[in-house]
Scaffold this motif. Structure first.
Motif, short mmCIF file in Angstrom:
data_model
loop_
_atom_site.label_atom_id
_atom_site.label_comp_id
_atom_site.label_asym_id
_atom_site.label_seq_id
_atom_site.Cartn_x
_atom_site.Cartn_y
_atom_site.Cartn_z
N MET A 1 0.86 -1.19 0.00
CA MET A 1 0.00 0.00 0.00
C MET A 1 0.89 1.23 0.00
N THR A 2 0.58 2.19 -0.84
CA THR A 2 1.36 3.43 -0.87
C THR A 2 1.06 4.25 0.37
N LEU A 3 1.95 5.23 0.63
CA LEU A 3 1.74 6.11 1.77
C LEU A 3 0.44 6.88 1.65
N VAL A 4 0.14 7.32 0.41
CA VAL A 4 -1.11 8.05 0.20
C VAL A 4 -2.31 7.17 0.50
N SER A 5 -2.25 5.90 0.05
CA SER A 5 -3.38 5.00 0.29
C SER A 5 -3.58 4.80 1.78
N LYS A 53 -0.06 16.17 2.33
CA LYS A 53 1.39 15.97 2.28
C LYS A 53 2.03 16.23 3.64
N VAL A 54 1.54 17.27 4.33
CA VAL A 54 2.04 17.58 5.67
C VAL A 54 1.81 16.40 6.60
N ILE A 55 0.60 15.86 6.55
CA ILE A 55 0.25 14.72 7.40
C ILE A 55 1.12 13.51 7.06
N ALA A 56 1.33 13.29 5.77
CA ALA A 56 2.16 12.15 5.35
C ALA A 56 3.58 12.28 5.91
N GLY A 57 4.12 13.49 5.88
CA GLY A 57 5.47 13.70 6.42
C GLY A 57 5.52 13.50 7.92
N ALA A 58 4.50 13.99 8.63
CA ALA A 58 4.44 13.80 10.08
C ALA A 58 4.36 12.31 10.42
N ARG A 59 3.53 11.60 9.70
CA ARG A 59 3.39 10.16 9.91
C ARG A 59 4.69 9.42 9.60
N ALA A 60 5.38 9.88 8.56
CA ALA A 60 6.63 9.22 8.18
C ALA A 60 7.65 9.31 9.30
N TYR A 61 7.71 10.46 9.96
CA TYR A 61 8.65 10.58 11.08
C TYR A 61 8.31 9.56 12.16
N GLY A 62 7.02 9.45 12.48
CA GLY A 62 6.62 8.48 13.48
C GLY A 62 6.93 7.05 13.08
N SER A 63 6.73 6.74 11.80
CA SER A 63 6.99 5.39 11.31
C SER A 63 8.47 5.04 11.39
N GLU A 64 9.32 6.05 11.27
CA GLU A 64 10.76 5.82 11.29
C GLU A 64 11.34 5.80 12.70
N HIS A 65 10.54 6.17 13.70
CA HIS A 65 11.04 6.25 15.07
C HIS A 65 10.09 5.47 15.99
N ASP A 66 10.57 4.35 16.49
CA ASP A 66 9.73 3.45 17.29
C ASP A 66 9.26 4.08 18.60
N ASN A 67 9.94 5.13 19.05
CA ASN A 67 9.57 5.73 20.33
C ASN A 67 8.72 6.98 20.16
N VAL A 68 8.09 7.14 18.98
CA VAL A 68 7.27 8.32 18.73
C VAL A 68 5.90 7.90 18.18
N ASN A 69 4.85 8.34 18.85
CA ASN A 69 3.49 8.16 18.37
C ASN A 69 3.00 9.51 17.84
N MET A 284 7.66 19.65 5.58
CA MET A 284 7.13 20.50 6.63
C MET A 284 6.60 19.65 7.80
N GLY A 285 5.78 18.65 7.48
CA GLY A 285 5.24 17.79 8.53
C GLY A 285 6.31 17.00 9.24
N TYR A 286 7.26 16.48 8.47
CA TYR A 286 8.35 15.67 9.04
C TYR A 286 9.18 16.51 9.99
#
Length: 331
Positions: A1-5, A53-69, A284-286
């Motif tokens: 599934m893509t990030l957008v999906s 896009k902002v939300i996708a970037g914010a989510r990406a940071y969380g996905s890359e860091h196990d200690n961040v929700n 920006m979101g990231y």
């Protein structure tokens, strides 16, 4: 599934027009081995191409860091002020939330709300003044609009219009982001020896932008050289009105949008728009979540973190699309 999906699936409840578009924890983020996860709430203005896009970037940071929700919340519309106020108050008062990232609909009221904040607060997309604010992460809106306006003036001059006449389709009057873009556009046109004939505020609503463009065509039936919009949705609405009007005096009007949304970039591809100013919404979101976590960990951040922008036209559009595709932000 893509990030957008994945993003769209998580946002279905908010898109239905409920009072809150909270989407819960992001991706695979969760507590680390010691159970010390940072909970960061990101409150946007509303959901559109830019904020997706902002939300996708914010989510990406969380996905890359196990200690961040990362939790995303969005009001129903860009003018659902009471809704966003309630979200901000709730997030600031919730002891389970460690930091709050806010894209304010109203900068003054947001500054008042965070005045007693006891947790890190980051301004996102639109700035506000507060001693409790750790930093502002967003586009340098005035400079971005200035650069886009210069490109518009050059496009006009290429058509033999050395002193271009322009109309600016603005957003919400008093919104710091929208006023900064308006200043940048105006300065660019006037520096080129041109004139801004009209400024039409439309509350970032495409139907109001369409009505404004209809009024412009009626008032200036002999055409204007450029129409500059502070957001893509308004630019596309104006472009449709011009096309539907059948007024040939607007056939070579230079049209400029602002955001870098897929629909607008596709319009640049097919010639419906001439220029689009792309915000780097994903970055920006990231960077906003990254800044919040840095503060939580005791680090320092710059007072303004510029997430960047790019003027898109036929010369560099392929490069921009490739970048969006690489981030899963192109359908």
């Amino acid at each position: 599934m893509t990030l957008v999906s994945a993003l769209c699936a998580g946002m279905l409840a908010g898109c239905g027009g409920g009072s809150s578009a909270s989407t819960g924890s992001t991706g695979d983020s969760g507590s680390n081995a010691s159970g010390d996860a940072y909970n960061v709430t990101v409150i946007v203005k509303h959901t559109d191409g830019h904020f997706n896009k902002v939300i996708a970037g914010a989510r990406a940071y969380g996905s890359e860091h196990d200690n961040v929700n990362v939790e995303i919340q969005s009001p129903t519309s860009a003018t659902s002020y009471d809704e966003q106020v309630n979200m901000i108050e709730t997030a600031l008062g919730n002891p389970g939330i460690d930091a709050v990232v806010i894209a304010p609909q109203q900068s003054t009221s947001t500054a008042t709300l965070v005045d007693t904040a006891t947790k890190p607060v980051v301004a996102l997309d639109t700035d506000f003044t507060s001693d409790k604010k750790a930093c502002f992460v967003g586009t340098g809106n005035e400079d971005a609009a200035l650069n886009g306006g210069k490109a518009v003036a050059e496009a006009c001059k290429a058509l033999g219009k050395d002193k271009p006449t322009a109309v600016i389709i603005a957003g919400v009057q008093g919104d710091e982001t929208h006023e900064a873009r308006l200043r940048g556009y105006r300065d660019a046109i006037e520096a080129a020896g041109g004139q801004v004939l009209e400024v039409q505020y439309t509350d970032t609503m495409p139907d109001k932008a369409a009505a404004a463009m209809e009024a412009v065509i009626q008032k200036y039936p002999n055409g204007v050289d450029a129409v500059l919009s502070i957001a893509d949705d308004m630019a596309l609405a104006a472009a449709k009105v011009i096309k539907d009007s059948g007024n040939t005096n607007y056939a070579d009007t230079v049209l400029c949008g602002f955001d870098g949304n897929q629909s607008a970039i596709e319009a640049v591809m097919d010639g419906s728009l001439t220029i689009d100013i792309a915000q780097m919404g994903y970055d920006m979101g990231y960077k906003a979540v990254e800044a919040a976590v840095t503060v939580l960990e005791g680090g320092s951040v710059e007072s303004f973190i510029d997430s960047g922008s790019k003027v898109i036209d036929s010369s560099n559009i392929d490069e921009y699309v490739s970048d969006m595709k690489s981030k899963g932000l192109w359908e």
